[in-house]
Design a protein around this motif. Structure first.
Motif, PDB file in Angstrom:
ATOM      1  N   LEU A  78     -15.392 -20.897   1.018  1.00 20.80           N
ATOM      2  CA  LEU A  78     -15.418 -20.887   2.067  1.00 20.80           C
ATOM      3  C   LEU A  78     -16.573 -19.876   2.454  1.00 20.80           C
ATOM      4  N   LEU A  79     -17.053 -19.361   1.424  1.00 23.65           N
ATOM      5  CA  LEU A  79     -18.710 -18.537   1.273  1.00 23.65           C
ATOM      6  C   LEU A  79     -19.382 -19.779   1.929  1.00 23.65           C
ATOM      7  N   GLN A  80     -19.240 -21.390   1.261  1.00 22.35           N
ATOM      8  CA  GLN A  80     -20.050 -21.872   1.761  1.00 22.35           C
ATOM      9  C   GLN A  80     -20.044 -22.206   3.244  1.00 22.35           C
ATOM     10  N   ILE A  81     -19.080 -22.454   3.702  1.00 25.70           N
ATOM     11  CA  ILE A  81     -18.835 -22.414   4.959  1.00 25.70           C
ATOM     12  C   ILE A  81     -19.241 -21.382   6.070  1.00 25.70           C
ATOM     13  N   PHE A  82     -18.612 -20.597   6.305  1.00 26.08           N
ATOM     14  CA  PHE A  82     -19.457 -19.022   6.652  1.00 26.08           C
ATOM     15  C   PHE A  82     -20.631 -18.343   6.538  1.00 26.08           C
ATOM     16  N   LYS A  83     -21.620 -18.691   5.514  1.00 19.90           N
ATOM     17  CA  LYS A  83     -22.809 -18.255   4.362  1.00 19.90           C
ATOM     18  C   LYS A  83     -22.897 -16.935   4.906  1.00 19.90           C
ATOM     19  N   LYS A  87     -17.902 -12.394   6.595  1.00 21.12           N
ATOM     20  CA  LYS A  87     -17.284 -13.696   8.102  1.00 21.12           C
ATOM     21  C   LYS A  87     -15.606 -14.744   6.793  1.00 21.12           C
ATOM     22  N   ALA A  88     -16.653 -14.868   5.993  1.00 21.82           N
ATOM     23  CA  ALA A  88     -15.316 -15.341   4.342  1.00 21.82           C
ATOM     24  C   ALA A  88     -14.305 -14.392   4.092  1.00 21.82           C
ATOM     25  N   MET A  89     -14.039 -12.921   4.038  1.00 27.42           N
ATOM     26  CA  MET A  89     -13.488 -12.181   3.707  1.00 27.42           C
ATOM     27  C   MET A  89     -12.101 -12.257   5.259  1.00 27.42           C
ATOM     28  N   ALA A  90     -13.124 -11.654   6.204  1.00 24.82           N
ATOM     29  CA  ALA A  90     -11.567 -12.535   7.536  1.00 24.82           C
ATOM     30  C   ALA A  90     -10.844 -13.137   7.646  1.00 24.82           C
ATOM     31  N   ALA A  91     -11.686 -14.284   7.350  1.00 24.20           N
ATOM     32  CA  ALA A  91     -10.922 -15.932   7.343  1.00 24.20           C
ATOM     33  C   ALA A  91      -9.813 -15.873   6.006  1.00 24.20           C
ATOM     34  N   ALA A  92      -9.760 -15.279   4.629  1.00 21.50           N
ATOM     35  CA  ALA A  92      -9.092 -14.867   4.207  1.00 21.50           C
ATOM     36  C   ALA A  92      -8.018 -13.198   4.265  1.00 21.50           C
ATOM     37  N   LEU A  93      -8.544 -12.481   5.357  1.00 23.48           N
ATOM     38  CA  LEU A  93      -7.045 -11.808   5.862  1.00 23.48           C
ATOM     39  C   LEU A  93      -6.311 -12.079   7.156  1.00 23.48           C
ATOM     40  N   ALA A 139     -12.202 -12.386  -4.699  1.00 24.40           N
ATOM     41  CA  ALA A 139     -12.588 -13.159  -5.026  1.00 24.40           C
ATOM     42  C   ALA A 139     -14.176 -12.842  -4.603  1.00 24.40           C
ATOM     43  N   VAL A 140     -13.882 -13.148  -3.125  1.00 22.59           N
ATOM     44  CA  VAL A 140     -14.563 -12.748  -2.462  1.00 22.59           C
ATOM     45  C   VAL A 140     -15.459 -11.788  -2.225  1.00 22.59           C
ATOM     46  N   GLU A 141     -14.738 -10.423  -2.215  1.00 22.24           N
ATOM     47  CA  GLU A 141     -14.741  -9.331  -2.332  1.00 22.24           C
ATOM     48  C   GLU A 141     -15.393  -8.723  -3.631  1.00 22.24           C
ATOM     49  N   ASN A 142     -15.636  -9.027  -4.777  1.00 18.95           N
ATOM     50  CA  ASN A 142     -16.116  -9.051  -6.158  1.00 18.95           C
ATOM     51  C   ASN A 142     -17.164  -9.599  -6.297  1.00 18.95           C
ATOM     52  N   ASN A 143     -17.727 -11.231  -5.565  1.00 22.37           N
ATOM     53  CA  ASN A 143     -18.910 -11.710  -4.823  1.00 22.37           C
ATOM     54  C   ASN A 143     -19.277 -10.494  -4.118  1.00 22.37           C
ATOM     55  N   TRP A 144     -18.716  -9.738  -3.037  1.00 20.32           N
ATOM     56  CA  TRP A 144     -19.751  -9.382  -2.124  1.00 20.32           C
ATOM     57  C   TRP A 144     -20.346  -8.035  -2.552  1.00 20.32           C
ATOM     58  N   ILE A 145     -19.164  -7.176  -3.840  1.00 15.33           N
ATOM     59  CA  ILE A 145     -19.828  -6.195  -4.971  1.00 15.33           C
ATOM     60  C   ILE A 145     -21.299  -6.546  -5.138  1.00 15.33           C
ATOM     61  N   GLY A 146     -20.942  -7.168  -5.956  1.00 12.50           N
ATOM     62  CA  GLY A 146     -22.204  -8.181  -6.922  1.00 12.50           C
ATOM     63  C   GLY A 146     -23.393  -8.396  -6.024  1.00 12.50           C
ATOM     64  N   ASP A 147     -23.075  -8.416  -4.646  1.00 11.25           N
ATOM     65  CA  ASP A 147     -24.384  -8.883  -4.006  1.00 11.25           C
ATOM     66  C   ASP A 147     -25.025  -8.097  -3.772  1.00 11.25           C
ATOM     67  N   LEU A 148     -24.491  -6.975  -2.947  1.00 14.14           N
ATOM     68  CA  LEU A 148     -24.633  -5.691  -2.420  1.00 14.14           C
ATOM     69  C   LEU A 148     -25.280  -4.821  -3.871  1.00 14.14           C
ATOM     70  N   LEU A 149     -24.558  -4.794  -4.773  1.00 13.44           N
ATOM     71  CA  LEU A 149     -25.647  -4.168  -5.718  1.00 13.44           C
ATOM     72  C   LEU A 149     -25.874  -4.329  -7.011  1.00 13.44           C
ATOM     73  N   PRO A 150     -26.716  -3.378  -7.560  1.00 12.52           N
ATOM     74  CA  PRO A 150     -27.360  -3.680  -8.925  1.00 12.52           C
ATOM     75  C   PRO A 150     -25.652  -3.520 -10.415  1.00 12.52           C
ATOM     76  N   VAL A 151     -26.098  -3.759 -11.520  1.00 15.06           N
ATOM     77  CA  VAL A 151     -25.311  -3.307 -12.606  1.00 15.06           C
ATOM     78  C   VAL A 151     -25.205  -1.785 -12.310  1.00 15.06           C
ATOM     79  N   ASN A 152     -26.084  -1.531 -12.444  1.00 18.83           N
ATOM     80  CA  ASN A 152     -26.207  -0.107 -12.978  1.00 18.83           C
ATOM     81  C   ASN A 152     -25.708   1.046 -11.945  1.00 18.83           C
ATOM     82  N   ALA A 204      -6.900  -4.612   8.359  1.00 14.52           N
ATOM     83  CA  ALA A 204      -8.296  -4.466   7.409  1.00 14.52           C
ATOM     84  C   ALA A 204      -9.564  -5.339   7.212  1.00 14.52           C
ATOM     85  N   ILE A 205      -9.545  -6.051   9.375  1.00 14.53           N
ATOM     86  CA  ILE A 205     -10.280  -6.962   9.089  1.00 14.53           C
ATOM     87  C   ILE A 205     -11.313  -5.956   9.974  1.00 14.53           C
ATOM     88  N   THR A 206     -10.993  -5.453  10.807  1.00 15.74           N
ATOM     89  CA  THR A 206     -11.631  -4.034  10.904  1.00 15.74           C
ATOM     90  C   THR A 206     -12.418  -3.391  10.881  1.00 15.74           C
TER      91      THR A 206
END
Length: 438
Positions: A78-83, A87-93, A139-152, A204-206
């Motif tokens: 899903l993430l590969q398709i939408f990049k 958008k991946a989260m919206a599709a899952a919602l 799963a998408v949310e976790n990946n999204w948070i990881g892409d947005l934020l550093p560990v600390n 949630a999509i909005t």
């Protein structure tokens, strides 16, 4: 091994300033896509029983937690398709909205009194669709948070996000419980609630559309039939998987039978069941606030081990219910309040701490596949055993007090969950090495 980027204090302050509103939006979005569903376990049990289901049907629906883990691998394509995480989260919602609609229609159909077997299985399929959508969303949310934020900055972001979701869940739990117990028509209440669930996914999509997007760093899980993009030999990976298998297997087996136990043994309605959830969620809010800050400074593994051990041991208290009645039940919900989203936050943050940034979703998908297979097997074996014991009217006595088949399941689940601490301790400070650095 490449070190993960750690921003300076000034850079961290700027990141927090830019993403401050996003953690609130994601908290409300999480509430709308998983909050109602997580507070409706009791209603689903009631509906399954109303449609003629038994312990085996409850186990099948309970095992969807494992199947959901398995199907979280769908987040990678899903993430590969939408990049795009957004958008991946919206599709899952959108899938979740469809699942909620199906549940409402199935309850309405079951009210006719005809084809109850068909509507029972259709209802179970609806639960599966909703659970699968929630799993992909997580799963998408976790990946999204990881892409947005550093560990600390993970604890700062996730603690507030989760507190918002927990407070909202408490409101929904009280509202839905009151409606079901006092409306006078279980079917009408169920239809209305599931319509709300469907509409909340649209809301949630909005909300998520206003959160900054990032292009996910995705590697395919398989290429030419072979597992790729992962350091499959990493001890840290397998220690994490072993922890997750024991914790999730034990908790899932335990939770599969808790609701029906409270309904049959103590004549609980949905409001009382949700009241216990609210009590745990209030405690979880305090724990999230405290541990979110502590984990950013001290790391997640030791806190996760301590919390897992305390909650796992508390599950054994259900074995005292024949002697002490509801006192152990209240105690377990209070202690388990330290788990909930608090434990989930530490699990996710620990994975983000040890998993390489490139290919993060691939690692998470692989972990979920293994976890899903295991959970499905554990819960369905438990369901088969419980059904066999149900048919034989199994019970036994200790010191003149009667124990049921559910106490057996509680003991096995508690033992498994408590054992999850062992691989966490063995893991030490290991992290998964990026295969390109080897």
């Amino acid at each position: 091994m490449s070190e993960k980027y750690m921003p300076s204090p000034d850079e961290s302050a700027e990141i927090k300033k830019n993403l401050n509103a996003s953690r609130y939006r994601m908290g409300f979005a999480q509430l709308f896509f998983s909050g109602e569903e997580s507070t409706l376990g009791g209603l689903k049990v009631m509906m399954i029983k109303m449609l003629g289901g038994n312990d085996m049907h409850l186990a099948i629906s309970g095992s969807f937690g494992g199947l959901v883990h398995f199907l979280q691998a769908l987040s990678v394509p899903l993430l590969q398709i939408f990049k795009s995480n957004k958008k991946a989260m919206a599709a899952a919602l959108a899938i979740g909205a469809g699942g909620g609609t199906l549940l409402a229609l199935t309850v309405l159909g079951g009210a006719t009194g005809r084809m109850t077997g068909f509507f029972l299985w259709t209802f179970i399929i609806g639960i599966f669709i909703m659970a699968t959508a929630t799993g992909i969303q997580t799963a998408v949310e976790n990946n999204w948070i990881g892409d947005l934020l550093p560990v600390n900055c993970l604890g700062w972001f996730s603690s507030v996000k989760s507190i918002i979701s927990l407070v909202g869940m408490s409101v929904f739990a009280a509202m839905f419980g009151f409606i079901v117990d006092n409306f006078g028509n279980l079917t009408a209440a169920g239809v209305g609630i599931f319509v709300i669930v469907a509409l909340s996914h649209v809301l949630a999509i909005t909300l998520i559309w206003q959160i900054p997007d990032r292009e996910p760093k995705i590697k395919p899980l398989f290429r030419k039939g072979k597992l790729t993009g992962m350091n499959i030999k990493s001890p840290a990976l397998w220690f994490y998987i072993a922890f997750y298998l024991l914790w999730t297997g034990g908790r899932s087996l335990f939770n599969t039978f808790v609701t029906i136990f409270l309904i049959t043994e103590f004549k609980f309605g949905l409001l009382k069941i949700n009241g216990l959830l609210i009590m745990g969620q209030v405690i979880s809010c305090f724990m999230l606030w405290i541990l979110g800050k502590v984990s950013d400074k001290k790391g997640n593994r030791k806190l996760l081990a301590l919390l897992s051990f305390i909650v796992g041991m508390s599950m054994f208290l259900y074995l005292l219910t024949p002697f002490l009645g509801l006192i152990p039940v209240f105690a377990v919900y209070i202690i388990s309040g330290m788990a909930g989203l608090t434990h989930g936050m530490l699990v996710v943050n620990y994975s983000l701490e040890i998993i390489p940034e490139v290919g993060r979703a691939t690692y998470n998908s692989f972990i979920r596949v293994v976890l899903g297979i295991w959970t499905i097997v554990v819960i369905n074996i438990g369901g088969v055993c419980a059904r066999m014991l149900e048919k034989s009217n199994f019970s036994f006595e200790i010191f003149g007090k009667s124990y049921s088949r559910y106490h057996i399941m509680f003991a096995i689940g508690a033992l498994m969950a408590t054992s999850c601490v062992i691989p966490l301790l063995l893991a030490g400070n290991r992290k998964i090495e990026n295969i390109e650095d080897k």
